[in-house]
Enzyme design. Sequence first.
Site: not given
Length: 420
Positions: A225-226
């Site tokens: 994920n970011r």
Amino acid sequence: MDKREQERDRRPRVVLGVSGGIAAYKACELLRRLTESGHDVRVVPTAAALHFVGEATWSALSGNPAGTEVWESVHEVPHVRIGQAADLVVVAPATADILAKAAHGLADDLLTNTLLTARCPVVFAPAMHTEMWEHPATQENVATVRRRGAIVVEPAVGRLTGADTGKGRFPDPVGIFALCRHILRRSDPAGGAAGALVPDLAGRHVVVTAGGTREPLDPVRYLGNRSSGRQGYALAATAAARGARVTLIAGNTELPDPAGVDVVPVGTARQLREAVLKAAADADAVVMAAAVADFRPAVYTAGKIKKIDGQEPEPIMLVRNPDILAELSADRARPGQVVVGFAAETDDVLANGRAKLARKGCDLLVVNEVGEHKAFGSAENEAVVLAADGTETPVPYGPKDALADRVWDLVVPRMAETRP
Ligand SMILES: Cc1cc2nc3c(=O)[nH]c(=O)nc-3n(C[C@H](O)[C@H](O)[C@H](O)COP(=O)(O)O)c2cc1C
């Protein structure tokens, strides 16, 4: 007073005490950062420190005299004035000797006199061999100065003087600089903080998770994920600045270690769970800021999954990861432990946040909307902190440090009276 003198006069006054450790040369980097960011720095080395880095360097880099004794410029009573005028005293590196002198109130040179006359926040960044650091005498001296309100940064683990390795290494000067900036910001009434700094997390152990987990699919691919980890790192750094012992469990971040924080690197959600449960055993608070993957690939393929001509790839099956926040909330490692979760939402932000708080059973939930210049990767954030008692605290758009401090402001009164 001319304009230049007035500007000089408004700069925050920092005393950089340097004691006689091999890491004294690293304090030059700290000094440079402090002066270049607009602080008026007075270096007060000990006589032993001058064996490592000479007075000329301290004086030229700071633009101020850098004497060691109380007998110089006596008409200015420097043994009293330097400490009284300081907004922050940071002793870096701090030797075992200076910690012992500070704990016992000795005053046999300019630095020890300054430590007795200062009423501002005081930070020690110790550096010494592991045996010296672990010796009960040093540990008791550290506990004494911490009890009186000083912040003692935990030394780093790594290469020491000579061939030795272990705990006692001087923390990264960039991290010490960030800590100093943070303390000055918080202790400056004009900067919006509540007057003199209170190390309200002194004697507390807090665990913070940061970053994002990566769930491997094969040896070269993962589901991730970011999350950059910046909000969690801000929480760890601010907790250290408020005097806490901090364990930071970091998933796949590229950020420098905050000064004085124990960093435990992890990769997957299951590794993060194991690390957080272990660290939480004696923690007063656990703040789960990491973006932990809800799912992971059901199958890990030991060799790289190949592209085969004329053939569609196999679908990826997912399975649930453990719900660490719910587990921590339901099974508190000690009574009165405060558990804080984070929720990054895109729609119905508050409604989803309230439902998540009820579902997870944590004490506080920091709800933020994912958007441009907010939450993931950005240096700024904006949130509403929902509490189990129904209170909701909006935190306006601003630096992640400011949100972190607001979270600790809400955690502190909820902590158990007793410390582990
Ligand atoms: C090469 C060398 C390296 C040293 N490094 C350290 C150190 O990293 N930490 C420490 O506590 N003492 C260290 N010492 C010992 C201190 O210099 C010594 O205790 C001294 O009295 C400290 O004085 P001060 O605290 O007034 O600066 C070192 C000594 C030498 C000769």
